[in-house]
Design a protein around this motif. Structure first.
Motif, short mmCIF file in Angstrom:
data_model
loop_
_atom_site.label_atom_id
_atom_site.label_comp_id
_atom_site.label_asym_id
_atom_site.label_seq_id
_atom_site.Cartn_x
_atom_site.Cartn_y
_atom_site.Cartn_z
N PRO A 134 0.83 -1.21 0.00
CA PRO A 134 0.00 0.00 0.00
C PRO A 134 0.86 1.25 0.00
O PRO A 134 2.06 1.20 0.32
CB PRO A 134 -0.78 -0.13 1.31
N PRO A 135 0.27 2.39 -0.36
CA PRO A 135 1.01 3.65 -0.22
C PRO A 135 1.29 3.90 1.25
O PRO A 135 0.47 3.55 2.10
CB PRO A 135 0.04 4.69 -0.79
N PHE A 136 2.44 4.49 1.55
CA PHE A 136 2.80 4.72 2.95
C PHE A 136 2.17 6.00 3.50
O PHE A 136 1.63 6.01 4.60
CB PHE A 136 4.31 4.77 3.10
N ASN A 137 2.30 7.08 2.74
CA ASN A 137 1.81 8.38 3.21
C ASN A 137 0.96 9.04 2.13
O ASN A 137 1.34 9.04 0.97
CB ASN A 137 2.97 9.30 3.58
N MET A 138 -0.15 9.61 2.53
CA MET A 138 -1.03 10.26 1.57
C MET A 138 -2.10 11.07 2.32
O MET A 138 -2.52 10.70 3.42
CB MET A 138 -1.70 9.22 0.68
N ASP A 139 -2.51 12.13 1.70
CA ASP A 139 -3.55 12.98 2.28
C ASP A 139 -4.92 12.32 2.07
O ASP A 139 -5.40 12.22 0.95
CB ASP A 139 -3.51 14.36 1.62
N PHE A 140 -5.52 11.83 3.17
CA PHE A 140 -6.89 11.35 3.09
C PHE A 140 -7.77 12.10 4.11
O PHE A 140 -8.72 11.57 4.66
CB PHE A 140 -6.97 9.83 3.28
N SER A 141 -7.39 13.37 4.31
CA SER A 141 -8.06 14.18 5.33
C SER A 141 -9.55 14.38 5.03
O SER A 141 -10.36 14.49 5.97
CB SER A 141 -7.37 15.55 5.46
N ASP A 142 -9.92 14.41 3.75
CA ASP A 142 -11.33 14.61 3.41
C ASP A 142 -12.21 13.48 3.95
O ASP A 142 -13.39 13.70 4.26
CB ASP A 142 -11.51 14.70 1.89
N ASN A 143 -11.64 12.28 4.05
CA ASN A 143 -12.41 11.12 4.51
C ASN A 143 -12.07 10.71 5.94
O ASN A 143 -12.61 9.73 6.45
CB ASN A 143 -12.17 9.92 3.58
N ARG A 144 -11.17 11.46 6.57
CA ARG A 144 -10.67 11.05 7.88
C ARG A 144 -11.78 10.87 8.92
O ARG A 144 -11.86 9.85 9.60
CB ARG A 144 -9.63 12.07 8.36
N GLU A 145 -12.67 11.83 9.03
CA GLU A 145 -13.71 11.77 10.05
C GLU A 145 -14.71 10.65 9.75
O GLU A 145 -15.21 9.99 10.66
CB GLU A 145 -14.43 13.12 10.16
N THR A 146 -15.00 10.44 8.46
CA THR A 146 -15.91 9.35 8.09
C THR A 146 -15.31 8.00 8.48
O THR A 146 -15.99 7.14 9.05
CB THR A 146 -16.19 9.37 6.58
N LEU A 147 -14.02 7.82 8.18
CA LEU A 147 -13.36 6.55 8.49
C LEU A 147 -13.23 6.33 10.00
O LEU A 147 -13.16 5.19 10.46
CB LEU A 147 -11.98 6.52 7.84
N ALA A 148 -13.19 7.42 10.76
CA ALA A 148 -13.09 7.32 12.22
C ALA A 148 -14.46 7.15 12.87
O ALA A 148 -14.55 7.00 14.09
CB ALA A 148 -12.39 8.55 12.78
N GLY A 149 -15.52 7.15 12.07
CA GLY A 149 -16.87 7.05 12.59
C GLY A 149 -17.26 5.65 13.03
O GLY A 149 -16.53 4.67 12.82
#
Length: 557
Positions: free
Chosen positions: A324-339
């Motif tokens: 998988p990619p090691f580092n990447m901006d996924f801030s737009d989905n961060r809160e959804t994924l933490a839900g």
């Protein structure tokens, strides 16, 4: 020796054809353009599928064997017999109409007798494009991959669209078709995985350098081979293989080859459209057409598309591999994924959004948790991770390591040499998981000192492992043989005592070398130590005096 020379000859011819196609693109101003990779990969695939059709037709219809011009014989075949022949071809072979043949296009490239339905002339570039599109539609059910919304992505699209000047479009397509008739893939179909792996790597080497979404980069064939040979020992059949960030498919292809292409079904997902196109080509070249319907183009983290039979949860798999990619901006989905909806899958947590550099978010930790969640009760997995993951003292990294040890599902770790990936300087390790290794030994290996440094593209440095070094890693790991400063086998209790470190170096024995000294030699060494210590003490007192003088000056100033 003859077989080796024949393989080398076929390899040279195949690469020459790829180079010639790239030269044509460059001659029409398309070299390095966004559309070049689409042209090269699709034309290559058209050539491959056309020649394979002829090859399989000869195997299915004995009367075609030994015929000088098979395509002419097929074109003259009665329609009912031709339809029967198409039904006899295997599922790995694309079905072609008589007007789809390369020879048909070649023979009609300067022919104005072919007319459209309205009676107007059929420009050759349109005939070429329409042929590709018709092949894609004719084979849509088998040779397509899908989006997350289950829309089918066709095998081909028009290629002349990338040539800007209308007057040059027919010239471009003629140049392509004239090049395709110079070479025949007939002998290629007897080749095996290793041949196609190097051809595929050569085919996409100029087009897989983007730092795009998720796994849009190439996993070295040597790493894929090591992973496959460690994961698969003995006979395996009727299993599922999964990669949630598949990229161009190097890892799943190597594993499928080790298992046996007929003994497994592949499932992949990747957010990159380009990677999915490369993956489809890779599957076709390696007789894994039966898995094309399981290739999905979508965001694995936010919308995993492979579900269980009941469609009420995610599917579980027998084998999982991923780089998988090691580092990447996924801030737009961060809160959804933490839900709450994803809490069970991402059990160790979701990385926070950095204030300055959002692109540094540790997205690999999300894929690692997704993989653990997607393992069935007896599953095996291998994931490429940054070596720093092995020893991180807190946070999500340590929680995941604690979970793996607590659930007794760790088989081992191999720390790879630096620059084993030419496009990243990050030190990487391969994490091997095995739910059946509940009471077994955990093998930790430090292979970082192996390999030879080579220049890539005249600038980047890459570490290349020899066949002997690959065998050394695989054989030592599978045997769990302890070797000083290279490999150690430990228990889960040992790891718990070392604060959950997965780094091999922390478990190696520290060896103290004893040297026999005479009393005179011992006294001489001790006197030398004493003299050096006295010198250090004197220097220390001198510096203390200077500091006091400076402090007094500052005080009165």
């Amino acid at each position: 020796m003859d077989s080796i020379m024949q393989t080398e000859s076929i390899t040279i011819q195949t690469k020459r054809m790829i180079d010639d196609l790239k030269t044509i693109c460059a001659g029409f101003g398309l070299g390095g353009s966004p559309g070049e990779y689409k042209i090269i990969t699709q034309v290559f695939l058209y050539k491959y599928l056309s020649d394979k059709f002829i090859y399989e037709a000869q195997k299915a219809e004995p009367s075609l064997v030994g015929v000088d011009n098979v395509e002419r014989a097929l074109a003259a075949m009665p329609e009912d017999q031709y339809e029967m022949l198409l039904m006899m071809l295997g599922g790995n072979t694309a079905k072609l109409k008589k007007t789809h043949y390369i020879s048909y296009l070649f023979n009609h490239q300067n022919d104005d007798t072919i007319r459209k339905a309205d009676g107007s002339p059929y420009p050759f570039h349109e005939l070429f494009d329409d042929t590709l599109v018709d092949i894609a539609n004719y084979n849509l059910d088998i040779f397509s991959v899908q989006t997350g919304g289950e829309e089918k992505i066709k095998l081909f699209e028009p290629i002349s669209q990338y040539v800007i000047e209308s007057s040059k479009k027919p010239l471009f397509c003629r140049a392509i078709i004239n090049k395709l008739v110079e070479f025949n893939f007939a002998e290629v179909f007897e080749q095996k995985y290793d041949f196609f792996a190097q051809i595929f790597e050569y085919l996409i080497k100029d087009y897989n350098k983007d730092s795009g979404k998720y796994a849009e980069y190439y996993t070295p064939h040597t790493i894929a081979t090591i992973i496959a040979r460690i994961m698969v020992q003995g006979d395996v059949s009727n299993v599922t293989v999964y990669d949630p960030a598949a990229g161009s498919g190097t890892l799943v292809l190597a594993l499928a080859h080790q298992i046996g292409e007929d003994n497994c079904t592949l499932y992949t997902q990747d957010i990159s459209a380009k990677s999915n196109e490369f993956l489809r080509l890779n599957l076709v070249l390696n007789n894994l057409v039966h898995s094309l319907g399981n290739v999905v183009h979508d965001d694995t983290l936010i919308a995993p598309r492979h579900l269980n039979d009941q469609k009420n949860g995610l599917a579980k798999f027998n084998y999982i591999v991923s780089n998988p990619p090691f580092n990447m901006d996924f801030s737009d989905n961060r809160e959804t994924l933490a839900g709450e909806k994803h809490k069970e899958r991402f059990f160790a947590g979701v990385p926070n959004i950095p204030q300055k550099k959002k692109s540094s978010m540790d997205i690999y930790l999300m894929f690692l948790q997704h993989i653990i969640y997607s393992m069935d009760d007896e599953a095996k997995a291998a994931i490429v991770v940054p070596t720093g993951f092995l020893t991180a003292g807190s946070g999500i990294q340590k929680k995941i390591r604690e979970y793996l040890v607590g659930h007794r599902m760790l088989r081992g770790v191999v720390s790879m040499p630096s620059n084993v990936f030419a496009n990243t300087g990050t030190n990487v390790s391969v994490l091997f998981l095995d739910k059946e290794n509940r009471d077994g030994k955990v093998v930790l290996m430090d292979a970082s000192k192996l390999g030879t440094k080579e220049k890539v593209d005249g600038k980047n440095q890459k570490t290349v492992l020899s066949n002997e070094e690959i065998a050394q890693i695989v054989d030592t790991f599978n045997a769990g043989t302890p070797i000083d400063n290279f490999c150690v086998a430990v228990t889960y209790e040992d790891i718990e005592q070392k604060k959950l470190s997965f780094s091999a170096g922390q478990y190696f024995d520290v060896k103290i070398e004893y040297v026999e000294l005479t009393p005179e030699e011992f006294n001489q060494k001790m006197n030398g130590f004493a003299m050096r210590l006295n010198g250090m003490f004197l220097e220390s007192h001198r510096l203390e005096g200077e500091i006091k003088v400076q402090l007094e000056r500052v005080k009165y100033e």
